[in-house]
Design a protein around this motif. Structure first.
Motif, PDB file in Angstrom:
ATOM      1  N   THR A  58      47.742  40.034  56.833  1.00  0.00           N
ATOM      2  CA  THR A  58      47.359  38.722  56.329  1.00  0.00           C
ATOM      3  C   THR A  58      48.499  37.745  56.586  1.00  0.00           C
ATOM      4  OG1 THR A  58      45.920  39.641  54.647  1.00  0.00           O
ATOM      5  CG2 THR A  58      46.811  37.442  54.208  1.00  0.00           C
ATOM      6  N   VAL A  59      48.152  36.534  57.003  1.00  0.00           N
ATOM      7  CA  VAL A  59      49.131  35.489  57.256  1.00  0.00           C
ATOM      8  C   VAL A  59      48.741  34.273  56.423  1.00  0.00           C
ATOM      9  CG1 VAL A  59      50.146  33.962  58.984  1.00  0.00           C
ATOM     10  CG2 VAL A  59      49.548  36.299  59.607  1.00  0.00           C
ATOM     11  N   ALA A  60      49.721  33.697  55.733  1.00  0.00           N
ATOM     12  CA  ALA A  60      49.469  32.507  54.921  1.00  0.00           C
ATOM     13  C   ALA A  60      50.151  31.310  55.565  1.00  0.00           C
ATOM     14  CB  ALA A  60      50.000  32.706  53.510  1.00  0.00           C
ATOM     15  N   LEU A  61      49.417  30.208  55.657  1.00  0.00           N
ATOM     16  CA  LEU A  61      50.009  28.952  56.099  1.00  0.00           C
ATOM     17  C   LEU A  61      50.529  28.258  54.844  1.00  0.00           C
ATOM     18  CD1 LEU A  61      50.517  26.714  58.233  1.00  0.00           C
ATOM     19  CD2 LEU A  61      48.268  25.824  57.605  1.00  0.00           C
ATOM     20  N   VAL A  62      51.818  28.053  54.784  1.00  0.00           N
ATOM     21  CA  VAL A  62      52.429  27.410  53.630  1.00  0.00           C
ATOM     22  C   VAL A  62      52.247  25.904  53.716  1.00  0.00           C
ATOM     23  CG1 VAL A  62      54.583  27.054  52.353  1.00  0.00           C
ATOM     24  CG2 VAL A  62      54.091  29.283  53.396  1.00  0.00           C
ATOM     25  N   LYS A  63      52.529  25.350  54.894  1.00  0.00           N
ATOM     26  CA  LYS A  63      52.327  23.924  55.122  1.00  0.00           C
ATOM     27  C   LYS A  63      52.284  23.679  56.625  1.00  0.00           C
ATOM     28  CE  LYS A  63      57.230  22.870  54.843  1.00  0.00           C
ATOM     29  NZ  LYS A  63      58.272  22.090  54.238  1.00  0.00           N
ATOM     30  N   GLY A  64      51.609  22.600  56.991  1.00  0.00           N
ATOM     31  CA  GLY A  64      51.540  22.246  58.399  1.00  0.00           C
ATOM     32  C   GLY A  64      51.234  20.765  58.545  1.00  0.00           C
ATOM     33  N   HIS A  65      51.782  20.163  59.564  1.00  0.00           N
ATOM     34  CA  HIS A  65      51.510  18.754  59.839  1.00  0.00           C
ATOM     35  C   HIS A  65      51.813  18.486  61.300  1.00  0.00           C
ATOM     36  CE1 HIS A  65      55.829  17.700  59.904  1.00  0.00           C
ATOM     37  NE2 HIS A  65      55.924  18.646  58.993  1.00  0.00           N
ATOM     38  N   GLY A  66      51.325  17.338  61.781  1.00  0.00           N
ATOM     39  CA  GLY A  66      51.579  17.017  63.169  1.00  0.00           C
ATOM     40  C   GLY A  66      51.085  15.647  63.543  1.00  0.00           C
ATOM     41  N   THR A  67      51.090  15.400  64.863  1.00  0.00           N
ATOM     42  CA  THR A  67      50.698  14.097  65.382  1.00  0.00           C
ATOM     43  C   THR A  67      49.667  14.240  66.494  1.00  0.00           C
ATOM     44  OG1 THR A  67      52.476  14.110  67.032  1.00  0.00           O
ATOM     45  CG2 THR A  67      52.970  13.092  64.895  1.00  0.00           C
ATOM     46  N   PHE A  68      48.864  13.196  66.643  1.00  0.00           N
ATOM     47  CA  PHE A  68      47.955  13.043  67.774  1.00  0.00           C
ATOM     48  C   PHE A  68      48.571  11.997  68.691  1.00  0.00           C
ATOM     49  CE2 PHE A  68      44.976  14.266  64.402  1.00  0.00           C
ATOM     50  CZ  PHE A  68      44.244  15.266  65.037  1.00  0.00           C
ATOM     51  N   SER A  69      48.575  12.268  69.977  1.00  0.00           N
ATOM     52  CA  SER A  69      49.065  11.302  70.950  1.00  0.00           C
ATOM     53  C   SER A  69      48.008  11.075  72.014  1.00  0.00           C
ATOM     54  CB  SER A  69      50.344  11.798  71.620  1.00  0.00           C
ATOM     55  OG  SER A  69      51.376  11.904  70.683  1.00  0.00           O
ATOM     56  N   HIS A  70      48.032   9.892  72.563  1.00  0.00           N
ATOM     57  CA  HIS A  70      47.136   9.539  73.656  1.00  0.00           C
ATOM     58  C   HIS A  70      47.983   8.886  74.738  1.00  0.00           C
ATOM     59  CE1 HIS A  70      44.242   6.731  75.662  1.00  0.00           C
ATOM     60  NE2 HIS A  70      43.632   7.889  75.804  1.00  0.00           N
ATOM     61  N   ASP A 123      50.934  17.707  68.700  1.00  0.00           N
ATOM     62  CA  ASP A 123      52.205  18.376  68.441  1.00  0.00           C
ATOM     63  C   ASP A 123      52.230  18.654  66.953  1.00  0.00           C
ATOM     64  OD1 ASP A 123      53.093  18.155  71.068  1.00  0.00           O
ATOM     65  OD2 ASP A 123      54.086  16.244  70.705  1.00  0.00           O
ATOM     66  N   SER A 124      52.631  19.862  66.581  1.00  0.00           N
ATOM     67  CA  SER A 124      52.639  20.183  65.151  1.00  0.00           C
ATOM     68  C   SER A 124      53.730  21.187  64.812  1.00  0.00           C
ATOM     69  CB  SER A 124      51.278  20.730  64.710  1.00  0.00           C
ATOM     70  OG  SER A 124      51.006  21.949  65.361  1.00  0.00           O
ATOM     71  N   VAL A 125      54.051  21.239  63.544  1.00  0.00           N
ATOM     72  CA  VAL A 125      54.961  22.239  62.996  1.00  0.00           C
ATOM     73  C   VAL A 125      54.295  22.854  61.771  1.00  0.00           C
ATOM     74  CG1 VAL A 125      57.081  21.181  63.854  1.00  0.00           C
ATOM     75  CG2 VAL A 125      56.200  20.513  61.643  1.00  0.00           C
ATOM     76  N   ALA A 126      54.590  24.111  61.553  1.00  0.00           N
ATOM     77  CA  ALA A 126      53.982  24.810  60.425  1.00  0.00           C
ATOM     78  C   ALA A 126      54.956  25.851  59.886  1.00  0.00           C
ATOM     79  CB  ALA A 126      52.682  25.484  60.860  1.00  0.00           C
ATOM     80  N   THR A 127      54.784  26.145  58.616  1.00  0.00           N
ATOM     81  CA  THR A 127      55.539  27.215  57.972  1.00  0.00           C
ATOM     82  C   THR A 127      54.547  28.300  57.572  1.00  0.00           C
ATOM     83  OG1 THR A 127      57.166  25.649  57.133  1.00  0.00           O
ATOM     84  CG2 THR A 127      57.075  27.808  56.051  1.00  0.00           C
ATOM     85  N   PHE A 128      54.823  29.530  57.988  1.00  0.00           N
ATOM     86  CA  PHE A 128      53.956  30.663  57.705  1.00  0.00           C
ATOM     87  C   PHE A 128      54.666  31.665  56.809  1.00  0.00           C
ATOM     88  CE2 PHE A 128      52.567  29.007  61.798  1.00  0.00           C
ATOM     89  CZ  PHE A 128      51.202  28.912  61.611  1.00  0.00           C
ATOM     90  N   ARG A 129      53.849  32.444  56.095  1.00  0.00           N
ATOM     91  CA  ARG A 129      54.368  33.486  55.202  1.00  0.00           C
ATOM     92  C   ARG A 129      53.526  34.738  55.412  1.00  0.00           C
ATOM     93  NH1 ARG A 129      52.391  34.758  50.415  1.00  0.00           N
ATOM     94  NH2 ARG A 129      51.181  32.843  50.302  1.00  0.00           N
ATOM     95  N   SER A 141      56.460  25.828  65.916  1.00  0.00           N
ATOM     96  CA  SER A 141      56.043  24.521  66.413  1.00  0.00           C
ATOM     97  C   SER A 141      55.098  24.734  67.585  1.00  0.00           C
ATOM     98  CB  SER A 141      57.247  23.668  66.824  1.00  0.00           C
ATOM     99  OG  SER A 141      57.923  24.265  67.900  1.00  0.00           O
ATOM    100  N   PHE A 142      54.150  23.834  67.698  1.00  0.00           N
ATOM    101  CA  PHE A 142      53.137  23.886  68.742  1.00  0.00           C
ATOM    102  C   PHE A 142      53.165  22.540  69.444  1.00  0.00           C
ATOM    103  CE2 PHE A 142      51.988  26.376  65.069  1.00  0.00           C
ATOM    104  CZ  PHE A 142      51.775  27.635  65.609  1.00  0.00           C
ATOM    105  N   LYS A 143      53.386  22.559  70.734  1.00  0.00           N
ATOM    106  CA  LYS A 143      53.544  21.318  71.497  1.00  0.00           C
ATOM    107  C   LYS A 143      52.493  21.216  72.598  1.00  0.00           C
ATOM    108  CE  LYS A 143      57.482  20.234  69.474  1.00  0.00           C
ATOM    109  NZ  LYS A 143      57.496  19.270  68.442  1.00  0.00           N
TER     110      LYS A 143
END
Length: 175
Positions: A58-70, A123-129, A141-143
């Motif tokens: 099991t993987v928990a996403l603690v927090k995640g956020h990012g941006t949309f670019s065009h 582009d986003s960053v996330a913290t997993f547990r 991070s996902f780019k």
């Protein structure tokens, strides 16, 4: 015997990259683009994403956020709520997004959407547990994730259980 068991555990628990699908259909994206095209300088949308956890833990996403670019310019942001994805399951997550393009970006977004070739970059960053590993926590991070918003075939819906609005089961039949 011990080496065989250790080798089996290593292969079984070796981390695999999660797969995802953006489940919003063209109707949801169209409403966003129409809001932006009407020169509202802020438009909010809930984006339904399905995430497949192919791992044996099991993987928990603690927090995640990012941006949309065009075309290299940021046009929006998003927040991913905390969620837990059990081993070998598909979990639906409602992502809260806010688009804030300027006037020229809004025109460009709308034009490309209606031409059928609007692509947004994420582009986003996330913290997993990982609860099984004494709540081991790590950042990722996902780019440059490309989302073809105007994809007429919605090929990125392969994990989505919800139907498209154009599906027969979503139509009302009289008689």
């Amino acid at each position: 015997m011990m080496i065989g068991g250790g080798l089996y555990a290593m292969i079984y628990y070796y981390p695999k990259i999660p797969q995802y699908s953006i489940c919003n259909d063209s109707l949801a994206w169209k409403s966003l683009v129409e809001a932006v095209a009407s020169m509202k300088m802020q438009a909010d949308i809930d984006i339904l994403a399905s995430v497949q956890n192919p791992n044996s833990l099991t993987v928990a996403l603690v927090k995640g956020h990012g941006t949309f670019s065009h075309r290299g310019t940021m046009v929006g942001t998003f927040e991913v709520p905390s969620t837990e994805s059990a081993a070998m399951t598909i979990t639906d997550v409602m992502v809260k997004a806010t688009f804030t393009p300027d006037k020229s970006q809004a025109i460009s977004l709308a034009a490309e959407y209606f031409e059928g070739n609007l692509v947004l970059d994420i582009d986003s960053v996330a913290t997993f547990r990982i609860p099984f590993l004494s709540n081991y926590t790590f950042d990722a991070s996902f780019k440059n994730i490309h989302i073809n918003v105007a994809d007429p075939y919605l090929s990125n819906r392969k994990l989505c259980a919800c139907p498209k609005w154009s599906d027969v089961k979503n139509k009302t039949h009289n008689g």
